[in-house]
Design an enzyme around this catalytic site. Structure first.
Site, PDB file in Angstrom:
ATOM      1  N   ARG A  27       0.818  -1.223   0.000  1.00  0.00           N
ATOM      2  CA  ARG A  27       0.000   0.000   0.000  1.00  0.00           C
ATOM      3  C   ARG A  27       0.844   1.261   0.000  1.00  0.00           C
ATOM      4  O   ARG A  27       0.520   2.250   0.678  1.00  0.00           O
ATOM      5  CB  ARG A  27      -0.959   0.013   1.208  1.00  0.00           C
ATOM      6  CG  ARG A  27      -2.010  -1.068   1.181  1.00  0.00           C
ATOM      7  CD  ARG A  27      -3.027  -0.777   0.074  1.00  0.00           C
ATOM      8  NE  ARG A  27      -4.197  -1.612   0.220  1.00  0.00           N
ATOM      9  CZ  ARG A  27      -5.301  -1.246   0.884  1.00  0.00           C
ATOM     10  NH1 ARG A  27      -5.408  -0.068   1.420  1.00  0.00           N
ATOM     11  NH2 ARG A  27      -6.316  -2.071   0.979  1.00  0.00           N
ATOM     12  N   ASP A  77      -6.685  -3.210  -7.362  1.00  0.00           N
ATOM     13  CA  ASP A  77      -7.225  -3.784  -6.128  1.00  0.00           C
ATOM     14  C   ASP A  77      -7.554  -5.253  -6.344  1.00  0.00           C
ATOM     15  O   ASP A  77      -7.932  -5.641  -7.457  1.00  0.00           O
ATOM     16  CB  ASP A  77      -8.472  -3.032  -5.661  1.00  0.00           C
ATOM     17  CG  ASP A  77      -8.775  -3.326  -4.199  1.00  0.00           C
ATOM     18  OD1 ASP A  77      -8.248  -2.620  -3.328  1.00  0.00           O
ATOM     19  OD2 ASP A  77      -9.492  -4.312  -3.928  1.00  0.00           O
ATOM     20  N   TYR A 153     -14.330 -11.930   0.728  1.00  0.00           N
ATOM     21  CA  TYR A 153     -15.041 -10.676   0.415  1.00  0.00           C
ATOM     22  C   TYR A 153     -16.284 -10.934  -0.433  1.00  0.00           C
ATOM     23  O   TYR A 153     -17.318 -10.290  -0.263  1.00  0.00           O
ATOM     24  CB  TYR A 153     -14.116  -9.701  -0.314  1.00  0.00           C
ATOM     25  CG  TYR A 153     -13.125  -9.037   0.618  1.00  0.00           C
ATOM     26  CD1 TYR A 153     -13.514  -7.962   1.420  1.00  0.00           C
ATOM     27  CD2 TYR A 153     -11.820  -9.496   0.730  1.00  0.00           C
ATOM     28  CE1 TYR A 153     -12.617  -7.360   2.293  1.00  0.00           C
ATOM     29  CE2 TYR A 153     -10.910  -8.905   1.603  1.00  0.00           C
ATOM     30  CZ  TYR A 153     -11.320  -7.835   2.379  1.00  0.00           C
ATOM     31  OH  TYR A 153     -10.446  -7.254   3.250  1.00  0.00           O
TER      32      TYR A 153
HETATM   33  O1  CP3 Z   1      -0.094  -1.607  -2.547  1.00  0.00           O
HETATM   34  C1  CP3 Z   1      -0.381  -0.700  -3.360  1.00  0.00           C
HETATM   35  O2  CP3 Z   1      -0.033   0.499  -3.217  1.00  0.00           O
HETATM   36  C2  CP3 Z   1      -1.109  -1.115  -4.625  1.00  0.00           C
HETATM   37  C3  CP3 Z   1      -2.523  -0.971  -4.603  1.00  0.00           C
HETATM   38  C4  CP3 Z   1      -3.388  -1.861  -3.715  1.00  0.00           C
HETATM   39  C5  CP3 Z   1      -4.646  -1.421  -3.217  1.00  0.00           C
HETATM   40  N1  CP3 Z   1      -5.248  -2.463  -2.602  1.00  0.00           N
HETATM   41  C6  CP3 Z   1      -5.192  -0.054  -3.399  1.00  0.00           C
HETATM   42  C7  CP3 Z   1      -6.290   0.412  -2.521  1.00  0.00           C
HETATM   43  C8  CP3 Z   1      -3.231  -3.186  -3.306  1.00  0.00           C
HETATM   44  C9  CP3 Z   1      -2.052  -4.149  -3.518  1.00  0.00           C
HETATM   45  C10 CP3 Z   1      -4.418  -3.567  -2.613  1.00  0.00           C
HETATM   46  C11 CP3 Z   1      -4.650  -4.925  -2.072  1.00  0.00           C
HETATM   47  C12 CP3 Z   1      -5.865  -5.186  -1.291  1.00  0.00           C
HETATM   48  N2  CP3 Z   1      -7.113  -4.669  -1.474  1.00  0.00           N
HETATM   49  C13 CP3 Z   1      -5.924  -6.119  -0.228  1.00  0.00           C
HETATM   50  C14 CP3 Z   1      -4.791  -7.005   0.240  1.00  0.00           C
HETATM   51  C15 CP3 Z   1      -3.863  -6.282   1.149  1.00  0.00           C
HETATM   52  C16 CP3 Z   1      -4.461  -5.921   2.497  1.00  0.00           C
HETATM   53  O3  CP3 Z   1      -4.587  -4.725   2.763  1.00  0.00           O
HETATM   54  O4  CP3 Z   1      -4.765  -6.855   3.270  1.00  0.00           O
HETATM   55  C17 CP3 Z   1      -7.252  -6.123   0.247  1.00  0.00           C
HETATM   56  C18 CP3 Z   1      -7.803  -6.949   1.393  1.00  0.00           C
HETATM   57  C19 CP3 Z   1      -7.998  -5.189  -0.552  1.00  0.00           C
HETATM   58  C20 CP3 Z   1      -9.441  -4.858  -0.459  1.00  0.00           C
HETATM   59  C21 CP3 Z   1      -9.666  -3.437  -0.089  1.00  0.00           C
HETATM   60  N3  CP3 Z   1      -9.432  -2.357  -0.928  1.00  0.00           N
HETATM   61  C22 CP3 Z   1     -10.166  -2.916   1.123  1.00  0.00           C
HETATM   62  C23 CP3 Z   1     -10.560  -3.754   2.337  1.00  0.00           C
HETATM   63  C24 CP3 Z   1     -10.223  -1.519   1.004  1.00  0.00           C
HETATM   64  C25 CP3 Z   1     -10.804  -0.514   1.996  1.00  0.00           C
HETATM   65  C26 CP3 Z   1      -9.961  -0.301   3.177  1.00  0.00           C
HETATM   66  C27 CP3 Z   1      -8.843   0.650   2.923  1.00  0.00           C
HETATM   67  O5  CP3 Z   1      -7.697   0.327   3.290  1.00  0.00           O
HETATM   68  O6  CP3 Z   1      -9.100   1.714   2.376  1.00  0.00           O
HETATM   69  C28 CP3 Z   1      -9.717  -1.175  -0.276  1.00  0.00           C
HETATM   70  C29 CP3 Z   1      -9.568   0.193  -0.843  1.00  0.00           C
HETATM   71  C30 CP3 Z   1      -8.235   0.563  -1.402  1.00  0.00           C
HETATM   72  N4  CP3 Z   1      -7.432  -0.252  -2.149  1.00  0.00           N
HETATM   73  C31 CP3 Z   1      -7.609   1.833  -1.287  1.00  0.00           C
HETATM   74  C32 CP3 Z   1      -6.401   1.759  -1.992  1.00  0.00           C
HETATM   75  C33 CP3 Z   1      -5.394   2.875  -2.216  1.00  0.00           C
HETATM   76  C34 CP3 Z   1      -8.210   3.070  -0.604  1.00  0.00           C
HETATM   77  C35 CP3 Z   1      -9.137   3.747  -1.531  1.00  0.00           C
HETATM   78  C36 CP3 Z   1      -9.401   5.203  -1.165  1.00  0.00           C
HETATM   79  O7  CP3 Z   1     -10.164   5.428  -0.227  1.00  0.00           O
HETATM   80  O8  CP3 Z   1      -8.871   6.091  -1.856  1.00  0.00           O
END
Ligand code: CP3
Length: 348
Positions: A27, A77, A153
């Protein structure tokens, strides 16, 4: 073309011991960066952000421009896979992802795996754009969610406290549930194959909820699909490193590494260094595992912990990372401080 040996991440994943260690952060693109928040406003929704190649490529590059990590990780994502199969998905402010839950074979029949690669065309285009921009020393990481985590999910319909729907289905009707896991396994292989074909040089499998299953179910829903994905990718792209991240697996990390054939393993922050270096390192390159909260805390606690990790892990092949993703509250100057701590040649 740069030779792969120019890239510290690829060298470490091939088993070389490097000082300083290569680093990137799960992230690393996201809300803690002001330039992310700015770019975020250019799309109506998070899904649109991920599916606009120009914006996804820009977001992928932002942290690397600022801090010079050894890798860029594709901005996308893990939930775009169910979205591409036809499961409605929305990211709500402050609530996270919301999906229309699938809880039985009838729900499963609604999914269309034939759509996958076509729907995700913009993701592969973003990969091509990023590769064209990256310097000689920076690797590009593609990724997917592992089948168990993506299934959780899809079945829960979003985040969950107790995972009772997905576990309930797996306990009650393992044959029916395995149809979902098998479909996700095939789709994950197809997705990662297309990411590598488009230019990803390493792929990571995020199994964020690997740690919630008792051992027999861990073997069936985490280890078995991961082994299938690792072996299919090894056949198609034998030189492409695969990093597995079975977050929270605890003692299960040992079976995971022994039985999946994974080349590198992402450690969460609770995995003891002694256990990792003695039990896991003989079979896999280690990646991890600074507590993301230390990157929010900063100061002396951060400096001390980074020094301790370098002493504990630096004697073998190792990629520095966090134990989970960067938190949105992380001050940008603490990441700059981490970058300079890691640039020091030898902490031993
Ligand atoms: O790592 C990186 O910078 C690359 C991008 C990336 C995102 N999600 C962008 C994102 C990666 C590799 C992920 C993986 C991901 N997504 C996982 C596995 C890693 C982990 O955190 O356990 C999971 C479970 C998800 C599912 C997901 N996406 C959730 C639960 C959420 C909401 C919670 C949160 O952290 O915001 C997201 C949204 C998300 N994915 C954001 C980003 C930058 C935030 C979006 C925003 O509000 O702008």
């Amino acid at each position: 073309m740069a030779s792969p040996t120019d890239k510290p991440l690829l060298r470490a994943l091939a088993g070389e011991i490097l000082s300083p260690p290569p680093w990137w952060l799960m992230r690393q693109a996201g809300r803690y960066l002001p330039e992310y928040r700015q770019t975020r406003t250019r799309a109506e929704s998070f899904v649109e952000l991920c599916l606009t190649p120009e914006l996804a490529a820009e977001l992928t590059l932002q942290p690397v421009r600022r801090y010079g990590m050894d890798a860029a990780i594709l901005f996308s994502d893990i939930l775009l896979l169910p979205y591409a199969l036809g499961q409605p998905l929305e990211f709500r402010e402050g609530e996270g992802p919301v999906l229309e839950p699938i809880r039985d074979p009838a729900g499963l029949a609604q999914l269309d795996p034939g759509r996958l690669v076509g729907q995700l065309g913009p993701v592969f285009e973003a990969i091509g754009r990023v590769r064209a921009e990256l310097g000689r020393r920076t690797a590009l990481i593609g990724f997917a969610g592992a089948p168990w985590t993506v299934a959780s999910y899809m079945v829960e319909g979003g985040a969950s406290r107790d995972f009772r729907h997905v576990k309930g289905w797996a306990y009650r009707d393992p044959a029916g549930f395995s149809a979902l896991i098998d479909l996700l396994t095939r789709c994950t292989i197809e997705l990662l194959t297309a990411e590598i074909a488009a230019g990803a040089e390493v792929v990571q499998l995020f199994d964020s909820w690997a740690g919630i299953l008792p051992e027999p179910e861990f073997a069936r829903w985490v280890i078995a699909p991961t082994r299938q994905i690792v072996s299919a990718l090894a056949q198609r792209y034998p030189g492409c490193p695969v990093i597995g991240f079975p977050r929270g697996a605890g003692l299960g990390y040992e079976r995971y590494v022994a039985e999946t054939g994974i080349g590198a393993v992402g450690l969460d922050s609770m995995v003891p260094a002694e256990f990792a270096t003695t039990r896991l390192r003989p079979r896999a390159v280690l990646q991890g595992n600074l507590d993301p909260v230390l990157l929010v805390t900063g100061g002396a606690p951060l400096t001390t912990a980074v020094g301790q990790l370098r002493v504990a892990f630096g004697r073998g092949p190792w990629v520095f990372n966090l134990g989970h993703g960067v938190l949105p509250q992380t001050p940008v100057e603490n990441v700059a401080c981490l970058a300079s701590l890691l640039a020091e040649p030898d902490a031993m």
